[in-house]
Design an enzyme around this catalytic site. Structure first.
Site, PDB file in Angstrom:
ATOM      1  N   ASP A  36      -7.031 -13.870   4.056  1.00  0.00           N
ATOM      2  CA  ASP A  36      -6.358 -12.594   4.258  1.00  0.00           C
ATOM      3  C   ASP A  36      -7.339 -11.468   4.559  1.00  0.00           C
ATOM      4  OD1 ASP A  36      -4.100 -14.011   3.698  1.00  0.00           O
ATOM      5  OD2 ASP A  36      -3.760 -13.138   1.723  1.00  0.00           O
TER       6      ASP A  36
ATOM      7  N   SER B 124      -0.527   6.497  -3.680  1.00  0.00           N
ATOM      8  CA  SER B 124       0.180   5.759  -2.634  1.00  0.00           C
ATOM      9  C   SER B 124       1.511   6.433  -2.341  1.00  0.00           C
ATOM     10  CB  SER B 124       0.440   4.313  -3.062  1.00  0.00           C
ATOM     11  OG  SER B 124       1.309   3.677  -2.141  1.00  0.00           O
TER      12      SER B 124
END
Length: 381
Positions: free
Chosen positions: A171, A66
């Protein structure tokens, strides 16, 4: 951000990725803590996304990086993945690999690099974007043939069983299934719904997101405790889920519960009704009617569900005092963001008022941005 993600991939792994995919964060117009009670929700996707560049591997190795992380690559063995085995942010994409294998899909290894501009801990579903971006990338890379709802359920399974957060489907369904210019009216029991047009600029309105910068952690047990309380209440009432109690039945049902469970029931039943009222207002071409519904939803989250905090309460009160039509906190609670419905002409006034109120209270400065209903998870290159 597509170029940045591909560049990050090449810098860490060498060569080019097989593709780049994106999954958006979400706002939720109304319908908080109703998804795990099999109720109704009304999310819309944000333009903020998590993108992932990915490439198949010939072995059983998974590598995760990331650009917002610590600069390290997490390397995992595909056949060694197990719930609780991966710490930190990497658990979310790793959980998708695990959930797909558990569901019987044939996967190989892969290299993945992520970039994101979705604020973390802000109630905008940053964790779901990691899962949903991974799900659509793996679906394409390995030809799994999943549809958007199917990918969302895999992502939810990853968060529930691998990461250990007992969230509902809101979500992941929002990040996977939303359509630009619309809100997604979803029945979380049947996972059916429809896209509701949401063109607020055409009527001079704007959705303002106020990120309080107060971070929360739904894995700390508070969220799980709320869900367990709702499940206990449903069992005591003899119904499959609290969505089965109607507004007309609320008073009678409350009398059958111990005092500590009554506020949970009250929030869920009234919040489901607020979703239905919001959809009816949008269908009738009356979006300004959403303002009081949002504010009533915040009061319920604050007073009955007790998941607000001083910063979100202040953001709501300051926005409304400055002329917003209504406002409420979003997400699981204990921090995060507030959504305000504002006349576009008053947008600057409301933003200045919120910043001034935070400064006067001695809180850190919030971040504000407008929300444009955007596209769900998709391939970008």
């Amino acid at each position: 951000m597509t170029t940045a993600t591909a560049t990050a991939f090449t810098a860490r792994y060498g060569g080019s990725p097989d593709g780049v995919w994106a999954a958006p964060g979400r706002i939720n117009l109304i319908g908080e803590h109703t998804d795990y009670n099999e109720g109704y929700v009304l999310p819309a996707a944000l333009p903020h996304t998590t993108t992932v560049a990915a490439r198949r591997r010939a072995d059983g190795v998974v590598r995760l990086f990331s650009a917002q992380g610590d600069g390290e690559v997490t390397e995992l063995a595909l056949d060694a993945l197990a719930p609780g085995s991966v710490p930190g942010w990497a658990a979310y994409p790793a959980g998708v690999f695990w959930a797909l294998i558990e569901a019987g899909h044939a996967l190989g290894g892969a290299d993945l690099a992520f970039c994101s501009d979705v604020p973390t801990g802000a109630g905008l579903s940053s964790s779901a974007t990691l899962e949903c971006a991974t799900a659509i990338a793996l679906d394409d890379l390995f030809g799994l043939g999943l549809d958007a709802p199917g990918r969302a359920l895999i992502a939810q399974r990853a968060e529930n069983a691998f990461v250990g957060v007992p969230c509902g489907a809101l979500d992941q369904m929002a990040s996977s299934c939303c359509v630009a210019g619309h809100a997604h009216f979803l029945d979380t029991r049947t996972l059916t719904g429809r896209q509701v047009p949401l063109d607020l600029p055409a009527v001079g309105l704007t959705l303002l997101v106020i990120d309080t910068k107060v971070k929360h952690d739904l894995g700390d047990g508070a969220y799980a405790g709320l869900r367990a309380g709702c499940e206990r209440a449903a069992a005591l009432l003899g119904v499959p889920a609290l969505r089965d109690i109607t507004i007309a039945e609320l008073g009678t049902a409350e009398a059958q519960l111990p005092a500590e469970l009554r506020p949970l029931l009250r929030h869920v039943v009234t919040e489901d009704q607020r979703v239905l009222d919001t959809v009816a207002a949008l269908d009738a071409g009356e979006p300004r009617a959403l303002g009081p519904i949002l504010t009533a939803g915040h009061a319920s989250l604050r007073d009955d569900y007790r998941v607000s905090c001083p910063e979100t309460d202040l953001a709501v009160s300051a926005a409304n005092a400055a002329g917003a039509l209504g406002a409420r906190m979003m997400g699981g609670g204990f921090g995060g963001s507030v959504l305000a419905l504002v006349d576009t002409a008053l947008l600057d006034t409301v933003e200045r008022a919120v910043h001034a109120a935070f400064a006067e209270a001695g809180f850190g400065a919030p971040q504000t941005f407008t929300a444009t209903p955007s596209q769900g998870a998709h391939r970008v290159s």
